[in-house]
Scaffold this motif. Structure first.
Motif, short mmCIF file in Angstrom:
data_model
loop_
_atom_site.label_atom_id
_atom_site.label_comp_id
_atom_site.label_asym_id
_atom_site.label_seq_id
_atom_site.Cartn_x
_atom_site.Cartn_y
_atom_site.Cartn_z
N ALA A 184 38.19 18.74 84.55
CA ALA A 184 39.65 18.93 83.92
C ALA A 184 40.15 17.58 84.58
O ALA A 184 40.71 16.94 83.85
N ARG A 185 40.05 17.65 86.01
CA ARG A 185 40.73 16.62 86.78
C ARG A 185 40.06 15.23 86.40
O ARG A 185 40.73 14.18 86.04
N GLY A 214 42.20 9.45 81.20
CA GLY A 214 42.97 9.14 80.08
C GLY A 214 42.58 9.25 78.72
O GLY A 214 42.97 8.74 77.78
N ASN A 218 40.87 22.68 77.84
CA ASN A 218 41.76 22.05 76.98
C ASN A 218 43.10 22.87 77.04
O ASN A 218 44.28 22.31 77.37
N GLU A 248 46.04 21.70 79.80
CA GLU A 248 46.74 20.86 78.65
C GLU A 248 46.25 19.25 78.67
O GLU A 248 46.91 18.53 78.85
N LEU A 249 44.98 19.37 78.33
CA LEU A 249 44.37 18.05 78.42
C LEU A 249 44.62 17.09 77.09
O LEU A 249 44.51 16.17 76.94
N ARG A 293 41.44 14.33 82.88
CA ARG A 293 42.65 13.69 82.94
C ARG A 293 42.60 12.26 83.64
O ARG A 293 43.32 11.32 83.17
N GLU A 294 41.80 11.93 84.43
CA GLU A 294 42.06 10.69 85.36
C GLU A 294 41.44 9.45 84.38
O GLU A 294 41.67 8.49 84.64
N ARG A 336 41.02 10.62 74.99
CA ARG A 336 41.48 11.55 74.06
C ARG A 336 40.46 12.22 73.65
O ARG A 336 40.59 13.51 73.04
#
Lengths: 412, 144, 895
Positions: A358-359, A365, A385, A389-390, A362-363, A367
């Protein structure tokens, strides 16, 4: 030293029922801790790969077999890759799984395996229901593939044999439609067997080699029965791995006789030989690719051994705004749900495992996350997800290709 | 504005121990006060008492003799002879009006670099507390 | 054309025409023909040639092939550092802030690409968090292909960490390691010092490095000693890469026809550690296995000794003698030349040599001041000779390092220029200035000026002195008849130098008599028998059994040592050189129930029980080895180096005999260094269980109803384990010879704080004792295995032979001299001279008057100067340290 009460002492002695004889499974370990550092679930149940190996070396079989940790492990193989002396850690964990009493196998893994042995698929879909849903899907698909297209079931002499993941027909039928559109556009000669069509090999997860062998054998039987020339391995990473290693172990002649494709091999062949043409750049959202364990780190068993690059080529073609996660390819992190853990009740542990993935997402960015394994897709889309909250959409390469296919009329 | 007095300490170091310890302190990059000016002698017994006095007369703020540990003198007992002379030196210092603390004789072995640095540090502190040697010619603005 | 500079590990660029590095010999430019446009054919550039005012660029120079006939070859091709590019998950080559340890050396070097400041390669920001990862490309057969231990990287990392922290005390340093292999002499203490300096050592091997965010920071995920997984961030990570042998060396070996082992290191026998598989070809250094500087130097000398012994019959047939010009007569006016050495950057980074030059140039007797980069280099020495001749300099001051380092070298240099070698003085502006006053460059510069003024003042007062020569007694004394003593004696005797071998007991063999196998399985007893026979049969060796040293005196070339033999007879042996090989002693344990519980034995005892199949061993099914018994503790703060390997070997044998046996090794650090690592892997494979007791404390051995139990905590599971043992084997350490202190004071050398003989320089002169002509080898120097003792023995022999091969040597001229005019024969000096070198003398002058004087026997005089310190008339002075010269220094220091 520890404060409070001391953990119980263990008396070392020779084992009367050794778990293993090959020293490479545990004995050669130097205790360096690389595996424990690499493992995403080190610390769960105060356990990590190094401790597990240590318990095996010290012959603590009873305690080992009582642990649930080997079932929380996703068999991702990061530990084994990190090990400087080549301890076969994944094999050790599978041995622990395999040795445990069947009644103590957590979740539905054993049940699924047994069901498959008895009824031909993991969730016990009756044959008539299966054929019925295929026909219904076929009707829908005709809208895209034309009035004369059909779903070939048990068609002898077809080139390519397909297997089906049993959760798909009733739950996510669009997965089938994507492939069917591609097959139609490529003019492929393919077939689905009416019996023993299950793709997912849960014998592999539960360490039940006999069951695993039977399931692989059924695929070989179908190949022979339907006089096919090639096999499309299941998409699911472990299933592909289980099938091909099963063929290597138990049916090596089949490897010589039939062409074996991974999903990515087949797509790559269609594109490279121009059997299909795809519209480039259909998706401009920032996209990244998640390497499933069996299509990256453990990719050495697949025929081409090039899955990571194949997947990226397809993804970048369809989604030009591409960004890599770091690390990736053979150093990639597991989604957290592999190795059969999806079929266990250990959801909290799967989420904990997936925190690193997940990190990573997120890193970047991104979609859109593209991945080649349905289990990875489920974990990323449904679980990570939500928990982290991805706000991502997860796609398959064959989904991208299917959506980017140029219409049949435009083919030369 | 008078320039700040920078003390100078003359240290007679024997070739085998004191000088070697100072060399080793250098190899190990052990830092110590820069007031030290080492004069190499073959043995601490080579240092004539009058030389100590001479140094003080010429303005040294402190004088040290650093020889080998007892029993380890390269020349058998030169360091013991130096120790014996130290009493004579103390008397000489009194006669000429120098504080006893301006003179120090000590022993260490060639591997005791940290001890060397500590000893220099102690001497430097001592000399600062005593104040400049009245014979020091730094007041003439003759900064080196 | 620019290309990455290999010497700076590609951290900076160099041109096609370049000097390889600051210490190159010769210090001249060369052209990289692959890069040069002219030479690689891509262009017509000749800028360098056009620019050169000396017309020295010759593009037509080409490689020449020569054939040389020799009797022996010594191969020292060295090693290459392991290249981690594309290997493992280290990110080397991808992540800018991941570097190798050789690159770190360059970054820390004041001559390096960042002048010694620790900056992140990605953005030149200062490094705040630094980490070292050990065992990169070593102990790593799985991805990297090298299972052996490179044996030097632990110390290298500690050294780099210490330097980095010394340069910046705010820097946080972490070292990730698996076993801390600081098993060399003084190394464990160095490790402790590093821990005291808040360098964090954590026992864990990280599996890889990931970027942390986008600004160049690095993330490492590890498991700590408490078993918790930690994620840590660093600015810079140093990969401690191992040593390997690469293709060009493998080809060289193939050309030479010598055998390489599976990891491409040259194969040697433990008993002939510098001989290759081919007679006449010797090997030394890392080529035969990873090793550090001192062991490499020992092997270099050892190879020379072995080659010298082989070529004995051809000695001196092709040697060229250095012809010195006649010494000039002393000139009337003193013209002093001062050479200011930069020592690379060691001096010039702190001391402003330009300021120094200005202030020294105005001194009255100074006629020339020259700055040089490295005073000791070949080029500078030629410059000094040139300037002495062309400018008529007749006094030389070298402002550089310690006279104890290079005084002899500079004396030789000016002698070659025709100047008397005693007209030299050194100012120690490095060890005594730039290195110790780094925080105050102005003060350091002022001090440098003082030190040089002192030297100038003293050198002006020097007069030419002719040293006496003395005949060298071309024989050697070897004290100690063990493997080391015997090896040295045989080699020296083979080289034609008669040897007196003094042995305390009634047989030869020493501690070697207790050994059975070397680390690689070679059988020791037959080898010792062979050595004994060689010694006893050798016409050149005289063995004195049951003999001890009572007294020692003399100097290099002419020692006299008194021994007492078994018949209580005293005998004085004169010899030119001496080798101390008195060995060590095994320690007897005083813990774990030794001596109380029957099944608890020491390792050396166990060997015998095992070989003779004692019933406790043959019936035993559970064996526990306990390491570090009597080593690495408060009273013996050093590693005995051999015990880990020894226990592992025993364990392997036990398991091979019966795989069902349980064998445990309880250790603190597993020090199966170098190629011995293969034994550790083999033991693991056979099922030997290793338990580390460093974290949770010593195991407890209990006995109840004749059943021995060992309680020890498992270092991975963090819980107590009980082992039911049949035998406990204590790996007890090696102690120095209890007589070492007495012998040291007789020979006027020192023992260190652990009781072993102190060598002249731990890295660069490992077998020399501080007294010229005396050498040390074997266990007397420090604990070591047999093949390292043999290397040292040969090295000591080579060093001794260098002295003994000369028929005469120049004595030091630094002796006491009497000033007839001022001496009144009071004889106070006679009493204080430790060598009875001064005697009363009566003379009658031209007027018939009687004068009382003293006379000095220059053979006995050692130049100590105690006489000078005593004389009330300042009438006896030691050359180079006269009262006048010392006073001149005092006055110069104080202005």
């Amino acid at each position: 030293m520890t404060a409070g009460s001391s953990p119980p002492a263990f008396t070392l002695q020779t084992s009367s029922h050794p778990l293993y004889t090959n020293p490479a499974l545990a004995d050669i370990c130097m205790g360096c801790g690389s595996c424990a550092g690499a493992c995403p679930i080190s610390g769960i149940d105060s356990m990590d790969p190094r401790k597990l190996i240590r318990m095996a070396t010290l012959k603590m079989e009873k305690e080992l077999l009582s642990l649930d940790w080997p079932w929380k492990c996703t068999l991702c193989g990061r530990c084994e890759q990190a090990c400087p002396v080549g301890v076969e850690i994944v094999e050790l964990i599978r041995t622990l799984r395999s040795t445990r009493k069947r009644a103590l196998v957590p979740g539905s893994i054993q049940l699924g395996g047994t069901t498959c042995l008895e009824q031909g698929n993991n969730i016990g879909i009756p044959k008539d229901d299966f054929l019925q849903v295929l026909h219904e899907l076929q009707e829908e698909t005709k809208k895209c593939t034309g009035p004369d297209s059909s779903v070939p079931i048990d068609v002898r002499g077809s080139r390519l044999l397909i297997t089906v993941n049993s959760k798909i027909p009733f739950v996510e039928p669009e997965n089938l439609q994507w492939w069917w559109r591609i097959f139609y556009a490529a003019g492929e000669s393919w077939t689905i067997p009416a019996d023993n069509w299950e793709a997912v090999n849960w014998g592999f997860f539960s360490g039940d080699d006999d069951a695993a062998r039977t399931m692989v054998g059924r695929i070989v039987d179908n190949l022979e029965r339907l006089s096919c020339q090639a096999l499309l391995l299941p998409e699911c990473g472990h299933a592909a791995h289980a099938t091909i290693t099963g063929l290597q172990r138990w049916f090596p002649e089949a490897l010589k006789q039939y062409t074996i494709y991974t999903a990515l091999d087949l797509l790559t062949e269609y594109i490279d030989t121009k059997r299909i043409r795809i519209n480039k750049g259909l998706c401009y959202e920032r996209t990244t690719y998640h390497d499933p364990c069996h299509y990256s780190r453990n990719d050495w068993v697949t025929p081409a051994g090039n899955s990571a690059e194949q997947a990226r080529k397809i993804t970048r073609t369809c989604c030009p705004n591409f960004i890599e996660m770091t690390p990736n390819r053979r150093d990639s992190y597991c989604c957290g749900a592999g190795g059969g853990t999806m079929a266990t009740p250990f959801e909290a542990e799967r989420i904990f495992h997936g925190r690193i993935k997940a990190r990573q997402i997120r890193e970047t960015g991104a979609r859109v996350v593209v991945t080649s394994c349905p289990t990875c897709r489920d974990q990323l889309q449904a679980v990570l997800n939500r928990e982290f909250e991805l706000d991502i959409k997860v796609r398959f390469p064959w989904q991208l290709v299917s959506e980017a296919l140029l219409p049949a009329e435009k083919q030369p | 504005m008078r320039p700040e007095h920078k003390p100078k300490i003359i240290a007679f170091c024997c070739n085998w121990c004191g000088y070697a310890a100072a060399d080793l302190a250098g190899i190990q990059r052990i830092q110590y006060p820069d007031s030290l000016r080492i004069i190499r002698v073959m043995c601490s017994g080579m240092v004539h008492p009058e030389m100590v006095l001479h140094a003080l007369n010429k303005g040294a703020d402190g004088v040290m003799i650093i020889g080998c540990q007892l029993g380890e003198c390269h020349y058998i007992d030169g360091n013991e002879k130096a120790m014996a002379r130290a009493e004579l030196i103390d008397e000489l210092l009194e006669d000429f009006g120098f504080e006893n603390d301006r003179f120090l004789i000590t022993r260490l072995s060639s591997s005791e670099s940290e001890q060397f640095a500590r000893t220099v540090g102690t001497m430097h502190k001592r000399v600062l507390e005593l104040g400049p040697n009245p014979n020091s010619n730094q007041d003439n603005g003759d900064t080196p | 054309m620019a290309t990455p500079d290999e010497h700076n590990r590609r951290l900076s660029d160099r041109r096609a025409i370049h000097i390889a590095y600051a210490q190159a010999v010769p210090l001249t430019y060369c052209i990289d023909s692959d890069l040069c446009l002219h030479l690689n054919g891509t262009g017509h550039c000749s800028r360098c040639s056009d620019a050169c005012p000396a017309d020295a660029v010759d593009f037509l120079m080409s490689a020449q092939e020569n054939t040389i006939r020799v009797g022996a070859i010594i191969m020292a091709p060295g090693f290459s550092p392991y290249n981690p590019q594309g290997k493992g998950s280290w990110g080397y080559g991808v992540l800018d802030n991941v570097i190798t340890s050789p690159e770190m050396e360059r970054l820390l070097s004041s001559c390096g690409p960042t002048s010694g400041r620790l900056l992140r390669p990605s953005d030149n920001r200062p490094v705040k968090q630094l980490a070292f990862i050990q065992c990169i490309g070593s102990r790593d057969p799985h991805p990297c292909g090298h299972g052996y231990c490179s044996s030097v990287c632990c110390m290298t990392a500690i050294k780099e960490a210490m330097i980095a922290r010394d340069n910046d005390c705010e820097l946080e340093v972490t070292v990730f390691y698996s076993d801390m292999r600081t098993h060399g002499k003084g190394f464990d203490r160095y490790f402790q010092r590093a821990s005291d300096k808040q360098i964090r050592f954590t026992r864990c091997r990280p599996h890889g490095i990931e970027p942390a965010g986008k600004d160049g920071a690095l993330r490492v995920r590890t498991i700590n000693e408490q078993g918790r997984q930690l994620e840590e961030t660093f600015d810079l990570i140093v990969l401690s890469v191992g040593l390997e042998i690469q293709e060009p060396t493998i080809q060289l070996a193939s050309l030479a026809g010598i055998h390489l082992g599976p990891e491409h290191f040259a194969s040697t026998s433990s008993f002939q550690p510098v001989l290759s598989s081919k007679k006449g070809i010797y090997i030394c250094g890392a080529f035969s296995g990873p090793k550090n500087i001192s062991l490499s130097i020992e092997q270099g000398s050892a190879a020379a000794a072995a080659a010298a012994s082989l070529l004995m019959s051809r000695r001196d047939t092709k040697t060229r003698k250095l012809r010195l010009p006649p010494a000039q007569p002393p000139a009337a006016a003193v013209k002093t030349g001062v050479f200011l050495c930069h020592c690379g950057n060691n001096i010039s980074e702190t001391i402003n040599l330009e300021t120094v030059r200005k202030q020294i140039s105005v001194l009255k007797s100074v006629s020339h001041v020259e700055e040089v980069l490295f005073g000791c280099s070949q080029d500078t020495r030629e410059l000094i000779i040139d300037l002495v001749r062309s400018l008529g300099l007749n006094r030389i001051v070298i402002a550089a390092c310690s006279p104890k380092t290079h005084e002899a070298l500079f004396r030789r240099t000016i002698r070659e220029a025709g100047l008397n070698e005693y007209l030299l003085e050194m100012a120690n502006i490095r060890n005594h200035d730039s290195w110790v006053h780094a925080l105050d460059p102005d003060a350091a510069t002022d001090k440098a000026v003082d030190l040089i003024k002192m030297a100038v003042a003293a050198v002006m007062l020097k007069r030419p002195v002719t040293a006496n020569t003395a005949a060298v007694k071309q024989t050697a004394l070897v004290v100690g008849g063990g493997v080391t003593g015997m090896t040295a004696a045989i080699n020296l005797a083979d080289q034609g130098f008669p040897v007196d071998l003094v042995e305390k007991t009634d047989r030869l063999g020493g501690n070697g008599l207790n050994l059975h196998r070397t680390w690689n399985g070679e059988h020791v007893p037959p080898y010792i028998k062979k050595l004994q026979a060689q010694v006893l049969d050798h016409p050149g060796i005289t063995v004195h059994f049951c003999a001890t040293v009572l007294d020692a005196g003399g100097h290099a070339g002419n020692f006299h040592t008194t021994i007492r033999d078994h018949k209580e007879h005293r005998r004085i042996i004169t010899h030119g050189a001496g080798i101390i090989a008195v060995g060590g002693k095994r320690s007897l344990p005083d813990e774990y129930g030794y001596g109380k519980i029957p099944g608890v034995v020491a390792a050396v005892e166990f060997d015998a029980l095992h070989i003779y199949n004692d019933i406790r061993v043959s019936r035993g099914s559970s064996f526990v080895f306990i390491q570090c018994v009597g080593s690495r503790d408060e009273t013996h703060n050093y590693c005995s180096r051999v015990c880990c390997t020894h226990s592992v070997q025993s364990a392997i044998e036990l398991k091979k005999e019966d795989p069902n046996r349980q064998v445990y090794i309880l250790f603190r650090e597993m020090r199966t260094y170098g190629l011995r690592e293969s034994l550790y892997n083999r033991a693991l494979e056979l099922g030997v269980i290793f338990i580390n007791y460093e974290q949770f404390g010593k195991p407890k051995v209990k006995s109840h109803d004749e059943q021995i139990t060992v309680e020890v905590w498992d270092h991975i599971l963090h819980r107590p384990l009980h082992i039911m043992a049949d035998m406990i084997i204590l790996a007890s350490g090696i102690l120095p010879n209890p007589d070492a202190g007495r012998l040291a004071s007789l020979f006027r050398v020192n023992i260190d704080e652990d009781g072993f003989f102190q060598e002249a320089h731990p890295k660069l002169r490992p077998v020399d004792l501080p007294t010229d002509g005396l050498f040390v080898a074997g266990l007397a120097h420090a604990p070591k295995p047999i093949e390292e003792s043999i290397s040292q023995a040969l090295a000591a022999s080579a060093r001794a032979a260098t002295l003994l091969s000369q028929k005469e040597i120049c004595l030091d001229a630094v002796k006491a001299v009497v000033d007839d005019k001022h001496c009144d024969g009071c004889a106070l000096c006679i009493d204080v001279c430790p060598y009875q070198a001064i005697t009363p003398l009566e003379t009658i002058d031209a007027d018939g008057e009687q004068h009382k004087l003293v006379a000095v026997d220059t053979m006995r005089c050692t130049g100590c100067g105690i006489c000078q310190g005593t004389c009330p008339k300042r009438a006896i002075n030691v050359v180079d340290f006269t009262y006048e010269q010392l006073t001149a220094k005092i006055e110069a220091a104080l202005n």
